[in-house]
Design an enzyme around this catalytic site. Sequence first.
Site, PDB file in Angstrom:
ATOM      1  N   HIS A  14       1.023  -1.242  -0.142  1.00  0.00           N
ATOM      2  CA  HIS A  14       0.035  -0.005   0.164  1.00  0.00           C
ATOM      3  C   HIS A  14       0.677   1.245   0.029  1.00  0.00           C
ATOM      4  CE1 HIS A  14      -3.592   2.426   2.044  1.00  0.00           C
ATOM      5  NE2 HIS A  14      -2.836   2.977   1.308  1.00  0.00           N
ATOM      6  N   HIS A  16       1.329   4.832  -2.792  1.00  0.00           N
ATOM      7  CA  HIS A  16       0.911   5.566  -3.922  1.00  0.00           C
ATOM      8  C   HIS A  16       2.146   6.289  -4.278  1.00  0.00           C
ATOM      9  CE1 HIS A  16      -3.291   5.577  -2.428  1.00  0.00           C
ATOM     10  NE2 HIS A  16      -2.592   5.386  -1.144  1.00  0.00           N
ATOM     11  N   GLU A 197     -10.525   3.982   6.818  1.00  0.00           N
ATOM     12  CA  GLU A 197      -9.333   4.766   7.071  1.00  0.00           C
ATOM     13  C   GLU A 197      -9.964   5.870   8.010  1.00  0.00           C
ATOM     14  OE1 GLU A 197      -7.497   6.925   3.860  1.00  0.00           O
ATOM     15  OE2 GLU A 197      -5.886   7.462   4.939  1.00  0.00           O
TER      16      GLU A 197
END
Length: 339
Positions: A14, A16, A197
């Site tokens: 995970h 970006h 989240e």
Amino acid sequence: MEHFLSSMPKAELHMHLEGSLEPELMFELAQRNGIELPWDTVDQVRAAYNFGNLQDFLDLYYQGAGVLQTEQDFYDLTWAYLKQCETQNVIHTEPFFDPQTHTARGIDIGTVISGIDRALLHGREQLGISSRLILSFLRHLSEEDAFRTLEQALPYRDKFVAVGLDSSEAGNPPAKFQRVFEKARHEGFLTVAHAGEEGPPEYVWQALDLLKVSRIDHGVRASEDPALIERLAREQIPLTVCPLSNVRLRVFRSLDQHNILQLLEQGLKVTVNSDDPAYFGGYMGENFIEMSRQLPLTRDQAVQLSHNAFEAAFVSDDEKAAMLRRLDDFVTGYGNAGA
Ligand code: ADE
Ligand code: ZN
């Protein structure tokens, strides 16, 4: 312990790529592309990284990504991240990219994917880092926009293995993207989604039931729903937890308040990840080390977290077994060295 954590073979599931844009590279690319930034120095940029919540961060993150224009820019971004992986013994990575952040600025999706893919290929050849790419839809945009993005990406279908869902979670439930995820699965892609989240446990249920995800990104708010915890444990759904991110975006007040070890103790398949390392104070190594400083993380738990990530990776059983063997060999060798 810190040497153990930084030397331990790790997988990242995970992060970006746009979130690995360090201020130094941001300035370099801005200059290369003739783009004005609202800051004069690297220190000023870093001083702006004081976020009240997810949206505060996203506003800055999308602005920063504006310096990425050419195939070489996307290559340089990805290569810089892979070099960090190399120093921290991240031997496998499954990064996200946000095509809509770039296509909305008139950049061809092929430019984005080609630059990233070329760097990932070099990462495999020159650094021995294996990788799988994940295309992530921006959930603050429409499902129609996501459909268009998937269509644009299909000519490059061999360059990514899964689709994901990120950006502003509250008010943008997984249900909004049910049909485009169905199309993506029909095209042969795996699915993941950010859920739990900032959003409620209900979004995690939706990600599982409507988007049929193989992993939940974040998922820390699942702890508010015992029935959900029971399901995540029973089905061994991996959670890609991002400790430093959760503190920087104020999901938890401080790292010592984080629930990652409770989730692990409840039998969930928890993993550690950096999310947006340039913005949140560190890469995989820093996430593990800060956890060991501020939580009662044991060596066995650290190994379990790394083990979980290799098991949850989107690779063949043979590749998984080889990576797990490297982890086992490391642990055995470390023990024998008397450390
Ligand atoms: N995009 C980049 N980082 C993100 C995060 N932590 N949550 C949602 N969207 C993101
Ligand atoms: Zn994320």
